[in-house]
Design a protein around this motif. Structure first.
Motif, PDB file in Angstrom:
ATOM      1  N   TRP A  18       0.823  -1.209   0.000  1.00  0.00           N
ATOM      2  CA  TRP A  18       0.000   0.000   0.000  1.00  0.00           C
ATOM      3  C   TRP A  18       0.858   1.260   0.000  1.00  0.00           C
ATOM      4  O   TRP A  18       0.484   2.276  -0.598  1.00  0.00           O
ATOM      5  CB  TRP A  18      -0.973  -0.011   1.168  1.00  0.00           C
ATOM      6  N   LEU A  19       2.001   1.231   0.670  1.00  0.00           N
ATOM      7  CA  LEU A  19       2.915   2.371   0.576  1.00  0.00           C
ATOM      8  C   LEU A  19       3.396   2.556  -0.859  1.00  0.00           C
ATOM      9  O   LEU A  19       3.488   3.684  -1.358  1.00  0.00           O
ATOM     10  CB  LEU A  19       4.109   2.173   1.507  1.00  0.00           C
ATOM     11  N   ILE A  20       3.707   1.460  -1.520  1.00  0.00           N
ATOM     12  CA  ILE A  20       4.149   1.541  -2.918  1.00  0.00           C
ATOM     13  C   ILE A  20       3.031   2.097  -3.795  1.00  0.00           C
ATOM     14  O   ILE A  20       3.270   2.927  -4.677  1.00  0.00           O
ATOM     15  CB  ILE A  20       4.632   0.160  -3.406  1.00  0.00           C
ATOM     16  N   VAL A  21       1.803   1.663  -3.547  1.00  0.00           N
ATOM     17  CA  VAL A  21       0.669   2.163  -4.343  1.00  0.00           C
ATOM     18  C   VAL A  21       0.479   3.663  -4.116  1.00  0.00           C
ATOM     19  O   VAL A  21       0.336   4.436  -5.071  1.00  0.00           O
ATOM     20  CB  VAL A  21      -0.622   1.389  -3.996  1.00  0.00           C
ATOM     21  N   PHE A  22       0.478   4.109  -2.854  1.00  0.00           N
ATOM     22  CA  PHE A  22       0.252   5.529  -2.575  1.00  0.00           C
ATOM     23  C   PHE A  22       1.395   6.403  -3.095  1.00  0.00           C
ATOM     24  O   PHE A  22       1.168   7.431  -3.725  1.00  0.00           O
ATOM     25  CB  PHE A  22       0.079   5.770  -1.074  1.00  0.00           C
ATOM     26  N   CYS A  41       0.268   8.036   6.901  1.00  0.00           N
ATOM     27  CA  CYS A  41       0.361   6.970   7.916  1.00  0.00           C
ATOM     28  C   CYS A  41      -1.024   6.452   8.278  1.00  0.00           C
ATOM     29  O   CYS A  41      -1.247   5.234   8.330  1.00  0.00           O
ATOM     30  CB  CYS A  41       1.079   7.504   9.146  1.00  0.00           C
ATOM     31  N   PHE A  42      -1.950   7.352   8.532  1.00  0.00           N
ATOM     32  CA  PHE A  42      -3.307   6.941   8.901  1.00  0.00           C
ATOM     33  C   PHE A  42      -3.982   6.168   7.771  1.00  0.00           C
ATOM     34  O   PHE A  42      -4.620   5.139   8.004  1.00  0.00           O
ATOM     35  CB  PHE A  42      -4.138   8.179   9.273  1.00  0.00           C
ATOM     36  N   ALA A  43      -3.825   6.648   6.536  1.00  0.00           N
ATOM     37  CA  ALA A  43      -4.445   5.969   5.396  1.00  0.00           C
ATOM     38  C   ALA A  43      -3.865   4.573   5.211  1.00  0.00           C
ATOM     39  O   ALA A  43      -4.603   3.601   4.989  1.00  0.00           O
ATOM     40  CB  ALA A  43      -4.251   6.794   4.126  1.00  0.00           C
TER      41      ALA A  43
END
Length: 110
Positions: A18-22, A41-43
């Motif tokens: 998800w970090l890579i996607v965002f 961070c929250f997302a």
């Protein structure tokens, strides 16, 4: 293993994609300030938890059942029961003697 441990491990596995996607989907650079970092961070935490719950149920639980099946095959066997030898004749004869003694004491009092 406790449920919270499985869930946090799933969150650990889910948060990197998800970090890579965002961060990979952004067309511009990211301004590093407190508000942007807290929102990111929250997302990521919320989405990771939402995807970790089904991931844990679909992927981890079946493999844990297989682990129990192959590594502990005798755990489903019923527990062994100990045999207790009770001599009924002795206890019943003792009870008879006690009741006879009680009756004889009652007869003496009358």
């Amino acid at each position: 293993m406790c449920v919270l441990g499985r869930l946090t491990f799933s969150v650990y596995l889910m948060h990197i994609p998800w970090l890579i996607v965002f961060l990979g989907d952004m067309r511009q650079g990211v301004w590093v300030n407190n508000l942007n970092q807290w929102m990111l961070c929250f997302a990521v935490v919320v989405i990771s938890f939402l995807f970790a719950i089904p991931f844990s149920m679909i992927c981890e639980v079946p493999f844990m059942n297989l682990e129990k099946y192959f590594l502990m095959p005798h755990s489903n066997a019923p527990p062994k029961q100990e045999k207790v030898n009770v001599k009924l004749n002795e206890t019943s004869s003792e009870m008879t003697q006690m009741s006879d003694a009680g009756q004889s004491m009652l007869m003496k009092k009358k």
